[in-house]
Scaffold this active site. Structure first.
Site, short mmCIF file in Angstrom:
data_model
loop_
_atom_site.label_atom_id
_atom_site.label_comp_id
_atom_site.label_asym_id
_atom_site.label_seq_id
_atom_site.Cartn_x
_atom_site.Cartn_y
_atom_site.Cartn_z
N ASP A 191 0.83 -1.20 0.00
CA ASP A 191 0.00 0.00 0.00
C ASP A 191 0.88 1.27 0.00
OD1 ASP A 191 -2.82 0.86 0.31
OD2 ASP A 191 -2.11 1.77 2.17
N GLU A 255 1.86 -0.46 -4.74
CA GLU A 255 0.86 0.52 -5.14
C GLU A 255 1.61 1.83 -5.34
OE1 GLU A 255 -3.19 2.90 -3.96
OE2 GLU A 255 -1.67 2.46 -2.46
C1 NOJ Z 1 -4.57 2.77 -0.89
C2 NOJ Z 1 -5.65 1.77 -0.68
O1 NOJ Z 1 -5.85 1.04 -1.85
C3 NOJ Z 1 -6.87 2.56 -0.25
O2 NOJ Z 1 -8.03 1.78 -0.27
C4 NOJ Z 1 -6.58 3.15 1.10
O3 NOJ Z 1 -7.66 3.97 1.49
C5 NOJ Z 1 -5.30 3.98 1.09
N1 NOJ Z 1 -4.24 3.36 0.36
C6 NOJ Z 1 -4.80 4.21 2.48
O4 NOJ Z 1 -4.31 3.02 3.02
#
Ligand code: NOJ
Length: 521
Positions: A191, A255
């Site tokens: 993440d 991500e």
């Molecule tokens: C990215 C995640 O995919 C999302 O769902 C989340 O709200 C944020 N990061 C914070 O962790």
């Protein structure tokens, strides 16, 4: 090919309205039938769900609503027997404010864990330490009244950011990686890995300019100091070394929500020392137009280090589904979009429901569950529209849960489900399965290089490896394009009646038609 399972919305085995791991176990046959090679499970660790799992309260356990750690072991083992590997979602930028580390950190300025989070004194006038705005809007700082200090949260106040300058934090995450790898997890989707580390001097972010992307202009600043720091790469290199110690097949999928492809490329390091793969957000956010997509693919191919491996995605739990956003619910366009994702060079990541063309659901304000939707309504409904449950059959709650149970989030009630499409050979589901099967048996599609071919406006064509051409018509008009000389055969197409037809020097494509052509005799 990776398939994202949003566990909470996949399959409910115990009639509490919430998807769970035994539910996933019972549906692994669908994934095996489809040809899925790996699944990424959205967070399954204990969480008070302020941000639906992305606020983790314990990195070494499973949220009881989803089952037990034994259930997860069983999912990993059963998936393994079907040739499917399991990636977990790892959230290292922040924890839940209920995590024992934060509870301890907050308990006193002298706590041994104080420095595990980012604490700072107010400015002399009592205002936050600097101008940073969180990714969900509003100040990125909250005051802790008992200690008189502010703590940093790039997301919700319930998601305090860890201090990645602290060696204890680094060591703790080394242990977390090893803990899950020891249990047979194949890797992690990481993440917001580009935000993990912050400017040590906590400098103010510079103002946004008129040329910056919409989100920066809306927040009034460029997030150059509360994220996107060069030191994030040190952490990724450290994790790559740990993953390499385990085996070359352990995967780090980041991500990498960054605004430029140049920036994305940096998260691959030299091509073999940082992430194995990083999500391509400029591609996800691009319009479904040949020119825009072809340009992003060409630049991605040119910018990534030579050993790097791209990722292609059109949907996830944070963006409107591709069937809605790119395709306006039109199944012909959905096939074309999926053909594109599955035939570019790299790893396609499909979101649960993409394979049946599941669309978003419209939400009313009083139905919203996502804190982001609640904050930005009515300008942005948040992420609930794409998080509705998987649709399995034509029974009550589309087979997600039993009759009479209220799902945790409303059903989309879209007219698509797995059982119906399995019974219909011409369905989107069968098409996706056929493309995946072709991909898995084609060395060109698996590993061949990507070379763009000349194509008229609105169309896009490329060669993969020595013998395979993919041609797409992303327009509402028929298109004719020249093909390289020599015999060719359509091995697969979005439109009925095309397969196995010979091609000549030119290829005629119907509106929104796509084909894979091989020059093999
Ligand atoms: C990215 C995640 O995919 C999302 O769902 C989340 O709200 C944020 N990061 C914070 O962790």
């Amino acid at each position: 090919m990776i398939y994202q399972v949003y566990v909470r919305s996949f399959a409910d085995s115990n009639d509490d309205g919430v998807g769970d791991l035994p539910g996933l176990l019972g549906r692994l046959d669908h994934l095996a039938w489809l040809g899925v090679e790996a699944v990424w499970l959205s967070p399954v660790m204990p969480s008070p769900n302020a941000d639906w799992g992305y606020d983790v309260a314990d990195y070494g356990a499973v949220l009881p609503e989803y089952g037990t750690i034994d259930d997860l072991d069983e999912v990993i083992a059963a998936a393994g027997r079907l040739g499917i590997r399991v990636l977990l979602d790892l959230v290292p930028n922040h924890t839940s404010d209920r995590h024992a580390w934060f509870v301890e950190s907050r308990s006193s300025v002298d706590s041994t864990r104080r420095d595990w989070y980012v604490w700072a004194d107010p400015k002399p006038d009592g205002s936050p330490p600097n101008n940073w705005v969180g990714s969900f809007g509003g100040p990125a700082w909250s005051l802790d009244e008992p200690s008189g200090q502010y703590y940093l949260h790039n997301f919700l106040p319930e998601q305090p950011d860890l201090n990645w300058w602290n060696d204890g934090v680094r060591d703790a995450f080394d242990d977390i990686l090893r803990f899950w790898w020891d249990r047979g997890v194949a890797g992690f989707r990481i993440d917001v890995c580009n935000m993990m580390i912050k400017d040590a001097a906590l400098r103010d972010n510079p103002s946004a300019t008129e040329d910056d992307p919409f989100i920066m202009r809306m927040f009034g600043q460029r997030p150059v100091y509360n994220g996107n720091r060069p030191e994030a790469h040190d952490i990724l290199r450290r994790w790559r070394r740990i993953s390499a110690d385990y085996s070359p097949t352990r995967v780090l999928l980041g991500e990498t929500n960054v605004d430029t492809l140049e920036n994305l490329a940096t998260y691959y390091g030299s091509g073999d020392d940082e992430l194995h793969m990083g999500f391509n957000f400029p591609f996800i956010e691009a319009p479904f137009e040949a020119g825009a997509l072809a340009d992003i693919v060409a630049r991605t191919e040119a910018l990534l280090p030579s050993a790097a491996w791209p990722v292609w995605t059109g949907s996830n739990h944070d963006v409107s589904r591709l069937a809605t956003r790119w395709c306006g619910g039109d199944p012909a366009k959905v096939r074309l979009a999926l053909l594109m994702l599955l035939t570019l060079r790299g790893t396609p990541v499909l979101f649960q429901g993409d394979e049946i063309g599941l669309t978003d659901r419209e939400f009313d304000k009083d139905e919203l569950l996502d804190p982001v939707g609640l904050r930005f309504w009515p300008y942005y409904p948040g992420r609930d529209p794409e998080r509705t449950p998987m649709q399995w059959d034509d029974g009550p709650n589309a087979g997600f849960t039993s009759a009479g149970v209220t799902p945790w989030i409303p059903m989309a009630d879209a007219p698509v489900h797995v059982a119906g499409q399995r019974a219909e050979p011409g369905s989107v589901l069968h098409f996706v399965r056929d493309v995946i099967a072709l991909r898995r048996r084609s060395p060109d599609l698996l590993g061949g290089d990507y070379r763009a071919l000349p194509a008229p406006d609105g169309a896009w064509a490329w060669q993969r490896g020595a013998e395979t051409i993919v041609a797409l018509n992303l327009s509402a008009e028929a298109r004719r394009m020249a093909l390289p000389p020599g015999p060719g055969t359509v091995v697969l197409g979005t439109h009925p009646g095309r397969d196995a037809s010979p091609t000549g020097d030119a290829l005629d494509l119907e509106p929104w038609e796509g084909v894979v052509v091989t020059s093999r005799a």
